[in-house]
Design a protein around this motif. Structure first.
Motif, PDB file in Angstrom:
ATOM      1  N   LEU A  39       0.858  -1.182   0.000  1.00  0.00           N
ATOM      2  CA  LEU A  39       0.000   0.000   0.000  1.00  0.00           C
ATOM      3  C   LEU A  39       0.895   1.233   0.000  1.00  0.00           C
ATOM      4  CD1 LEU A  39      -2.692  -0.811   2.727  1.00  0.00           C
ATOM      5  CD2 LEU A  39      -3.008  -0.852   0.245  1.00  0.00           C
ATOM      6  N   VAL A  40       0.622   2.177  -0.887  1.00  0.00           N
ATOM      7  CA  VAL A  40       1.312   3.467  -0.881  1.00  0.00           C
ATOM      8  C   VAL A  40       0.377   4.474  -0.221  1.00  0.00           C
ATOM      9  CG1 VAL A  40       2.284   5.313  -2.281  1.00  0.00           C
ATOM     10  CG2 VAL A  40       2.673   2.928  -2.926  1.00  0.00           C
ATOM     11  N   ASP A  41       0.799   5.036   0.893  1.00  0.00           N
ATOM     12  CA  ASP A  41      -0.052   5.964   1.634  1.00  0.00           C
ATOM     13  C   ASP A  41       0.137   7.414   1.214  1.00  0.00           C
ATOM     14  OD1 ASP A  41      -1.279   4.003   3.381  1.00  0.00           O
ATOM     15  OD2 ASP A  41       0.678   3.822   4.342  1.00  0.00           O
ATOM     16  N   ASP A  42       1.325   7.728   0.682  1.00  0.00           N
ATOM     17  CA  ASP A  42       1.590   9.104   0.263  1.00  0.00           C
ATOM     18  C   ASP A  42       2.606   9.064  -0.862  1.00  0.00           C
ATOM     19  OD1 ASP A  42       1.348  12.028   0.625  1.00  0.00           O
ATOM     20  OD2 ASP A  42       3.455  11.872   1.194  1.00  0.00           O
ATOM     21  N   GLY A  43       2.408   9.915  -1.882  1.00  0.00           N
ATOM     22  CA  GLY A  43       3.286   9.901  -3.034  1.00  0.00           C
ATOM     23  C   GLY A  43       2.907   8.791  -4.012  1.00  0.00           C
ATOM     24  N   GLU A  44       3.790   8.508  -4.946  1.00  0.00           N
ATOM     25  CA  GLU A  44       3.575   7.443  -5.915  1.00  0.00           C
ATOM     26  C   GLU A  44       4.912   6.764  -6.187  1.00  0.00           C
ATOM     27  OE1 GLU A  44       1.660   8.750  -9.475  1.00  0.00           O
ATOM     28  OE2 GLU A  44       0.020   9.758  -8.415  1.00  0.00           O
ATOM     29  N   VAL A  45       4.833   5.485  -6.550  1.00  0.00           N
ATOM     30  CA  VAL A  45       6.037   4.710  -6.853  1.00  0.00           C
ATOM     31  C   VAL A  45       5.897   4.139  -8.254  1.00  0.00           C
ATOM     32  CG1 VAL A  45       7.434   2.696  -6.235  1.00  0.00           C
ATOM     33  CG2 VAL A  45       6.402   4.105  -4.436  1.00  0.00           C
ATOM     34  N   VAL A  46       6.917   4.324  -9.075  1.00  0.00           N
ATOM     35  CA  VAL A  46       6.956   3.691 -10.386  1.00  0.00           C
ATOM     36  C   VAL A  46       7.953   2.529 -10.289  1.00  0.00           C
ATOM     37  CG1 VAL A  46       8.742   5.252 -11.287  1.00  0.00           C
ATOM     38  CG2 VAL A  46       7.221   4.045 -12.865  1.00  0.00           C
ATOM     39  N   TYR A  47       7.590   1.398 -10.866  1.00  0.00           N
ATOM     40  CA  TYR A  47       8.454   0.224 -10.739  1.00  0.00           C
ATOM     41  C   TYR A  47       8.389  -0.626 -12.004  1.00  0.00           C
ATOM     42  CZ  TYR A  47       4.108  -2.331  -9.686  1.00  0.00           C
ATOM     43  OH  TYR A  47       2.842  -2.871  -9.748  1.00  0.00           O
ATOM     44  N   GLY A  48       9.493  -1.282 -12.254  1.00  0.00           N
ATOM     45  CA  GLY A  48       9.550  -2.235 -13.344  1.00  0.00           C
ATOM     46  C   GLY A  48       9.384  -3.639 -12.802  1.00  0.00           C
ATOM     47  N   LEU A  49       8.592  -4.454 -13.502  1.00  0.00           N
ATOM     48  CA  LEU A  49       8.339  -5.823 -13.081  1.00  0.00           C
ATOM     49  C   LEU A  49       8.431  -6.725 -14.303  1.00  0.00           C
ATOM     50  CD1 LEU A  49       7.421  -7.789 -10.806  1.00  0.00           C
ATOM     51  CD2 LEU A  49       5.058  -7.297 -11.504  1.00  0.00           C
TER      52      LEU A  49
END
Length: 258
Positions: A39-49
């Motif tokens: 869960l991301v509570d604040d901000g954003e995360v970009v990720y490669g999968l």
């Protein structure tokens, strides 16, 4: 942002670790032995999968399968992020789910978010481990449906009665859904579903309500709240007070003095 990190091993079946972090860190490619539910509570995360790029936001649950390389960084330049992660044993989902999750790692359904948040909420309250276990099983059902493998809604009143009898017989003893499922030789998710269908209440709620009723009778019999909490199977007096107030509308102390 100020770096904040906390990690611990809760006593909840299938849940190996809980990790809370708040920072601006760019993860290089790495893998986990476990399933990670983020869960991301604040901000954003970009990720490669596995070669594809995805974004984790506060509006979704992110599912990262075991042994699949992924990285991660803040999606907003100059801004950090806060996240909470549940690390779950590899057999939490079947092997086929791994390849499906690589293609569909993001759950946008409100019901999935609610279940994940309730896991974390229960983990913050001493004595509510079975509630966390319950919501993990609910979340598992949502994940399976998201991946295209919904669980059938089968009714099994005899099994529900067997679980109710087991809970009633061991009312003040430590009990997990996983242990009950192992004894009754069914999957924990199935056990939760059939009990909830049969009685309109989740097993952990039924257990707590029965314990509150026992504590109420002990209080009427002259026991002090701390003693009643211990005798009724609660973690401590605060644990009893929280659920006593939720169910009966008053604290144990107010109840005895009323």
């Amino acid at each position: 942002m100020v770096v904040r990190v906390r990690a611990w091993h809760p006593a909840v079946p299938s849940l190996r670790e809980v990790y809370h972090a708040g920072f601006d860190h760019a993860y290089p490619l790495h893998t986990h032995d476990d399933w990670a539910v983020m869960l991301v509570d604040d901000g954003e995360v970009v990720y490669g999968l596995d070669g594809g790029e995805h974004r984790a936001t506060p509006a979704a649950v992110t599912l990262l399968p075991p042994a699949v390389p992924h990285d991660g960084r803040s999606a907003i330049e100059g801004r950090g992020y806060r996240k909470r992660v549940l690390y779950l044993e590899r057999d939490w989902l079947s092997g086929s789910a791994q390849s499906l999750a690589v293609r569909r790692p993001t759950l946008h359904e409100d019901s999935s978010l609610v279940a994940a948040r309730r896991v974390h909420a229960a983990l913050q309250k001493p004595g509510d481990a079975m509630a966390a276990e319950h919501w993990l099983l609910v979340l598992r059902d949502h994940v399976l449906a998201h991946l295209g493998s919904p669980t059938p809604a089968l009714r099994d009143a005899p099994l529900a009665r067997r679980l109710r009898a087991l809970i009633d017989d061991r009312l003040v003893e430590p009990l997990t859904i996983a242990a009950a499922a192992d004894e009754l030789r069914v999957h924990p998710s199935h056990l939760v579903r059939v009990f909830s269908q049969a009685y309109g209440i989740a097993p952990h709620r039924y257990l707590v309500a029965r314990r509150v009723d026992l504590a109420r009778r002990l209080l009427v019999g002259g026991h002090r709240p701390a003693a009643a909490a211990a005798m009724a199977g609660f973690h401590d007096q605060a644990h009893l007070t929280r659920h006593f107030r939720r169910i009966l509308g008053v604290t144990p102390s107010a109840f005895t003095s009323g």
